[in-house]
Write a protein that holds these residues in place. Structure first.
Motif, PDB file in Angstrom:
ATOM      1  N   ASP A 114     -20.420 106.729 -31.978  1.00 53.73           N
ATOM      2  CA  ASP A 114     -20.044 106.205 -33.402  1.00 53.73           C
ATOM      3  C   ASP A 114     -20.991 104.994 -33.914  1.00 53.73           C
ATOM      4  OD1 ASP A 114     -18.979 104.172 -32.023  1.00 53.73           O
ATOM      5  OD2 ASP A 114     -16.786 104.405 -32.803  1.00 53.73           O
ATOM      6  N   HIS A 115     -21.895 104.674 -32.844  1.00 54.35           N
ATOM      7  CA  HIS A 115     -22.918 103.542 -33.323  1.00 54.35           C
ATOM      8  C   HIS A 115     -22.329 102.161 -33.103  1.00 54.35           C
ATOM      9  CE1 HIS A 115     -25.274 106.862 -34.520  1.00 54.35           C
ATOM     10  NE2 HIS A 115     -24.300 107.187 -35.417  1.00 54.35           N
ATOM     11  N   THR A 116     -21.344 101.955 -32.365  1.00 54.03           N
ATOM     12  CA  THR A 116     -20.579 100.828 -32.266  1.00 54.03           C
ATOM     13  C   THR A 116     -21.403 100.498 -30.699  1.00 54.03           C
ATOM     14  OG1 THR A 116     -18.595 101.775 -31.236  1.00 54.03           O
ATOM     15  CG2 THR A 116     -18.477 100.886 -33.481  1.00 54.03           C
ATOM     16  N   ALA A 117     -21.489  99.153 -30.472  1.00 55.64           N
ATOM     17  CA  ALA A 117     -22.360  98.862 -29.492  1.00 55.64           C
ATOM     18  C   ALA A 117     -21.528  97.778 -28.542  1.00 55.64           C
ATOM     19  CB  ALA A 117     -23.767  98.311 -29.817  1.00 55.64           C
ATOM     20  N   ASP A 118     -20.402  97.073 -29.039  1.00 56.66           N
ATOM     21  CA  ASP A 118     -19.637  96.143 -28.190  1.00 56.66           C
ATOM     22  C   ASP A 118     -19.583  96.461 -26.884  1.00 56.66           C
ATOM     23  OD1 ASP A 118     -17.975  98.027 -29.047  1.00 56.66           O
ATOM     24  OD2 ASP A 118     -16.284  96.666 -28.613  1.00 56.66           O
ATOM     25  N   ASN A 119     -19.565  97.808 -26.271  1.00 61.28           N
ATOM     26  CA  ASN A 119     -19.469  98.260 -25.012  1.00 61.28           C
ATOM     27  C   ASN A 119     -20.774  97.596 -24.157  1.00 61.28           C
ATOM     28  OD1 ASN A 119     -21.108 100.348 -26.243  1.00 61.28           O
ATOM     29  ND2 ASN A 119     -20.942 101.449 -24.336  1.00 61.28           N
TER      30      ASN A 119
ATOM     31  N   GLY B 273     -23.228 112.959 -24.870  1.00 61.05           N
ATOM     32  CA  GLY B 273     -23.079 111.790 -25.489  1.00 61.05           C
ATOM     33  C   GLY B 273     -23.081 111.899 -26.912  1.00 61.05           C
ATOM     34  N   TRP B 274     -23.780 112.741 -27.546  1.00 59.23           N
ATOM     35  CA  TRP B 274     -24.105 112.946 -29.023  1.00 59.23           C
ATOM     36  C   TRP B 274     -22.955 113.526 -29.958  1.00 59.23           C
ATOM     37  CZ3 TRP B 274     -29.683 114.761 -30.076  1.00 59.23           C
ATOM     38  CH2 TRP B 274     -30.091 114.301 -31.489  1.00 59.23           C
ATOM     39  N   GLN B 275     -22.054 113.172 -29.773  1.00 59.46           N
ATOM     40  CA  GLN B 275     -20.663 113.663 -30.593  1.00 59.46           C
ATOM     41  C   GLN B 275     -20.815 113.355 -32.227  1.00 59.46           C
ATOM     42  OE1 GLN B 275     -17.074 112.999 -28.409  1.00 59.46           O
ATOM     43  NE2 GLN B 275     -18.083 113.608 -26.326  1.00 59.46           N
ATOM     44  N   SER B 276     -21.926 112.590 -32.675  1.00 64.18           N
ATOM     45  CA  SER B 276     -21.865 112.335 -34.046  1.00 64.18           C
ATOM     46  C   SER B 276     -22.800 113.455 -34.642  1.00 64.18           C
ATOM     47  CB  SER B 276     -22.679 111.167 -34.440  1.00 64.18           C
ATOM     48  OG  SER B 276     -23.950 110.977 -33.779  1.00 64.18           O
ATOM     49  N   CYS B 277     -23.133 114.317 -33.835  1.00 59.62           N
ATOM     50  CA  CYS B 277     -23.977 115.621 -34.447  1.00 59.62           C
ATOM     51  C   CYS B 277     -23.010 116.909 -33.802  1.00 59.62           C
ATOM     52  CB  CYS B 277     -25.245 115.647 -33.750  1.00 59.62           C
ATOM     53  SG  CYS B 277     -26.328 116.963 -34.251  1.00 59.62           S
TER      54      CYS B 277
ATOM     55  N   ASN C 125     -31.193 106.984 -28.151  1.00 54.31           N
ATOM     56  CA  ASN C 125     -31.810 106.517 -29.511  1.00 54.31           C
ATOM     57  C   ASN C 125     -30.768 106.699 -30.553  1.00 54.31           C
ATOM     58  OD1 ASN C 125     -34.227 106.504 -28.080  1.00 54.31           O
ATOM     59  ND2 ASN C 125     -35.175 108.218 -29.148  1.00 54.31           N
ATOM     60  N   VAL C 126     -30.308 107.660 -30.749  1.00 52.74           N
ATOM     61  CA  VAL C 126     -29.287 107.924 -31.887  1.00 52.74           C
ATOM     62  C   VAL C 126     -27.912 107.048 -31.763  1.00 52.74           C
ATOM     63  CG1 VAL C 126     -27.793 109.744 -30.914  1.00 52.74           C
ATOM     64  CG2 VAL C 126     -28.378 109.942 -33.293  1.00 52.74           C
ATOM     65  N   ASN C 127     -27.411 106.729 -30.773  1.00 53.60           N
ATOM     66  CA  ASN C 127     -26.403 105.880 -30.368  1.00 53.60           C
ATOM     67  C   ASN C 127     -26.525 104.450 -30.834  1.00 53.60           C
ATOM     68  OD1 ASN C 127     -24.883 108.360 -29.885  1.00 53.60           O
ATOM     69  ND2 ASN C 127     -24.264 107.739 -27.883  1.00 53.60           N
ATOM     70  N   GLU C 128     -27.895 104.252 -30.320  1.00 55.95           N
ATOM     71  CA  GLU C 128     -28.060 102.750 -30.597  1.00 55.95           C
ATOM     72  C   GLU C 128     -28.712 102.377 -31.842  1.00 55.95           C
ATOM     73  OE1 GLU C 128     -29.041 100.343 -27.298  1.00 55.95           O
ATOM     74  OE2 GLU C 128     -28.261 101.624 -25.992  1.00 55.95           O
ATOM     75  N   SER C 129     -29.018 103.400 -32.761  1.00 54.70           N
ATOM     76  CA  SER C 129     -29.983 103.180 -33.985  1.00 54.70           C
ATOM     77  C   SER C 129     -28.881 103.071 -35.119  1.00 54.70           C
ATOM     78  CB  SER C 129     -30.705 104.447 -34.212  1.00 54.70           C
ATOM     79  OG  SER C 129     -30.967 104.560 -35.691  1.00 54.70           O
ATOM     80  N   ALA C 130     -28.992 101.734 -35.922  1.00 51.09           N
ATOM     81  CA  ALA C 130     -28.082 101.785 -36.613  1.00 51.09           C
ATOM     82  C   ALA C 130     -27.678 102.752 -38.037  1.00 51.09           C
ATOM     83  CB  ALA C 130     -28.553 100.394 -37.647  1.00 51.09           C
ATOM     84  N   GLU C 131     -28.966 103.620 -38.207  1.00 52.29           N
ATOM     85  CA  GLU C 131     -29.062 104.737 -39.016  1.00 52.29           C
ATOM     86  C   GLU C 131     -28.658 105.938 -38.316  1.00 52.29           C
ATOM     87  OE1 GLU C 131     -31.793 102.552 -38.790  1.00 52.29           O
ATOM     88  OE2 GLU C 131     -30.709 101.424 -40.311  1.00 52.29           O
ATOM     89  N   GLY C 132     -28.483 105.878 -37.016  1.00 51.52           N
ATOM     90  CA  GLY C 132     -28.133 107.069 -36.341  1.00 51.52           C
ATOM     91  C   GLY C 132     -29.506 108.375 -36.021  1.00 51.52           C
TER      92      GLY C 132
ATOM     93  N   LEU D  99     -34.952 109.805 -33.583  1.00 50.19           N
ATOM     94  CA  LEU D  99     -36.431 109.299 -33.384  1.00 50.19           C
ATOM     95  C   LEU D  99     -36.836 107.759 -33.426  1.00 50.19           C
ATOM     96  CD1 LEU D  99     -37.882 112.315 -35.883  1.00 50.19           C
ATOM     97  CD2 LEU D  99     -37.512 112.401 -33.553  1.00 50.19           C
ATOM     98  N   GLU D 100     -35.846 107.212 -33.497  1.00 47.59           N
ATOM     99  CA  GLU D 100     -36.129 105.464 -33.346  1.00 47.59           C
ATOM    100  C   GLU D 100     -35.954 105.464 -31.930  1.00 47.59           C
ATOM    101  OE1 GLU D 100     -33.463 101.623 -34.807  1.00 47.59           O
ATOM    102  OE2 GLU D 100     -33.394 103.399 -36.220  1.00 47.59           O
ATOM    103  N   ILE D 101     -36.968 104.887 -31.469  1.00 46.99           N
ATOM    104  CA  ILE D 101     -36.950 104.620 -29.988  1.00 46.99           C
ATOM    105  C   ILE D 101     -36.158 103.351 -29.422  1.00 46.99           C
ATOM    106  CG2 ILE D 101     -38.667 103.971 -28.024  1.00 46.99           C
ATOM    107  CD1 ILE D 101     -39.020 106.761 -29.034  1.00 46.99           C
ATOM    108  N   ASN D 102     -35.287 103.505 -28.499  1.00 49.23           N
ATOM    109  CA  ASN D 102     -34.477 102.540 -27.915  1.00 49.23           C
ATOM    110  C   ASN D 102     -35.366 101.735 -26.903  1.00 49.23           C
ATOM    111  OD1 ASN D 102     -32.638 101.118 -26.012  1.00 49.23           O
ATOM    112  ND2 ASN D 102     -31.132 102.591 -26.882  1.00 49.23           N
ATOM    113  N   LYS D 103     -35.544 100.562 -27.501  1.00 46.21           N
ATOM    114  CA  LYS D 103     -36.679  99.742 -26.793  1.00 46.21           C
ATOM    115  C   LYS D 103     -35.975  99.259 -25.421  1.00 46.21           C
ATOM    116  CE  LYS D 103     -39.996  99.802 -29.849  1.00 46.21           C
ATOM    117  NZ  LYS D 103     -41.130 100.692 -29.375  1.00 46.21           N
ATOM    118  N   HIS D 104     -34.551  99.030 -25.273  1.00 43.65           N
ATOM    119  CA  HIS D 104     -34.186  98.764 -24.008  1.00 43.65           C
ATOM    120  C   HIS D 104     -34.694  99.791 -22.956  1.00 43.65           C
ATOM    121  CE1 HIS D 104     -31.328  97.399 -20.806  1.00 43.65           C
ATOM    122  NE2 HIS D 104     -31.105  98.609 -20.866  1.00 43.65           N
TER     123      HIS D 104
END
Length: 183
Positions: A23-28, A95-99, A149-156, A159-164
Motif C-alpha cells: 500500500d506504499h506505506t514505508a514505516d516498516n 508482494g505486489w498486491q496493489s496490482c 520499485n512499485v512498493n517504494e514509489s510514491a506513485e506506485g 519503472l521507478e528504480i529503487n535506489k536502495h
C-alpha cells in the motif's frame, strides 16, 4: 544459524531484503538493515558458507555480463509466475498486491494468462525499459525486482528504480570482487 544448519546438514539461505508494503506505506523500513549491517551480514554469509564460496568461485562473471542483455525479461512476473490471494485475486507476485490482475471467481485463469491486457503488458517489459540498469556495472549483482520499485514509489511506478537496492548491488559486487581477489 549458519553453523547450526551446517552441523545438522541443512541447507539454509538468507533473505535480508525488506521492502515497503504494497500500500506504499514505508514505516516498516525503519527496521530494514542499514548498508553497514548488510555488509557485515553479506561478509558473514560469504565467509561461513562453503556452498556460496564454491558458487562464487565457479561463476563466470564475464559470461553473465555478456548474457545479461537489454532484451532479457526483468523477472518472472507474469512470465513464469502469478500469485493468488485468499480472496481469489491474482497478483503479479506475492508482494505486489496493489496490482489486481483478475479474480479466480470472476475470470478464467487461462484466458487471463493469455489475454489479460495488464498481465501481457508486464510480461512484455524488458531490461531495456530500465535504461540506467542496462549500463550499470553492478547489474549482475542485482536481482531487479519491480515489486521493490512499485512498493517504494510514491506513485506506485514499477519503472521507478529503487535506489536502495542499487546500493545493495554495489555493495554485493564490492564484497564478492574483494573476496575473489584475495583467493
Amino acid at each position: 544459524m549458519l553453523h547450526w544448519a551446517a552441523e545438522n546438514k541443512l541447507f539454509v539461505t538468507t533473505d535480508y531484503i525488506m521492502m515497503a508494503r504494497y500500500d506504499h506505506t514505508a514505516d516498516n523500513l525503519e527496521h530494514r538493515l542499514s548498508l553497514e549491517e548488510l555488509e557485515v551480514l553479506m561478509r558473514n554469509i560469504l565467509n561461513e558458507s562453503s556452498e556460496y564460496q564454491e558458487l562464487i568461485h565457479n561463476t563466470d562473471f564475464q559470461m553473465l555480463t555478456e548474457r545479461d542483455t537489454s532484451d532479457n525479461p526483468v523477472c518472472g512476473v507474469c512470465s513464469s509466475s502469478l500469485c493468488m490471494g485468499v480472496d481469489g485475486n491474482f497478483y503479479p507476485c506475492a508482494g505486489w498486491q496493489s496490482c489486481v490482475l483478475g479474480n479466480a471467481i470472476e475470470d478464467d485463469l487461462k484466458d487471463l494468462w493469455f489475454n489479460g491486457k495488464e498481465l501481457l503488458a508486464l510480461r512484455r517489459l524488458r531490461k531495456k525499459d530500465f535504461p540506467s540498469c542496462c549500463t550499470c556495472p553492478d547489474k549482475i549483482y542485482c536481482a531487479m525486482c519491480m515489486v521493490r520499485n512499485v512498493n517504494e514509489s510514491a506513485e506506485g511506478n514499477p519503472l521507478e528504480i529503487n535506489k536502495h537496492f542499487c546500493k545493495v548491488a554495489a555493495l554485493n559486487r564490492a564484497i564478492i570482487e574483494e573476496w575473489l581477489e584475495a583467493k
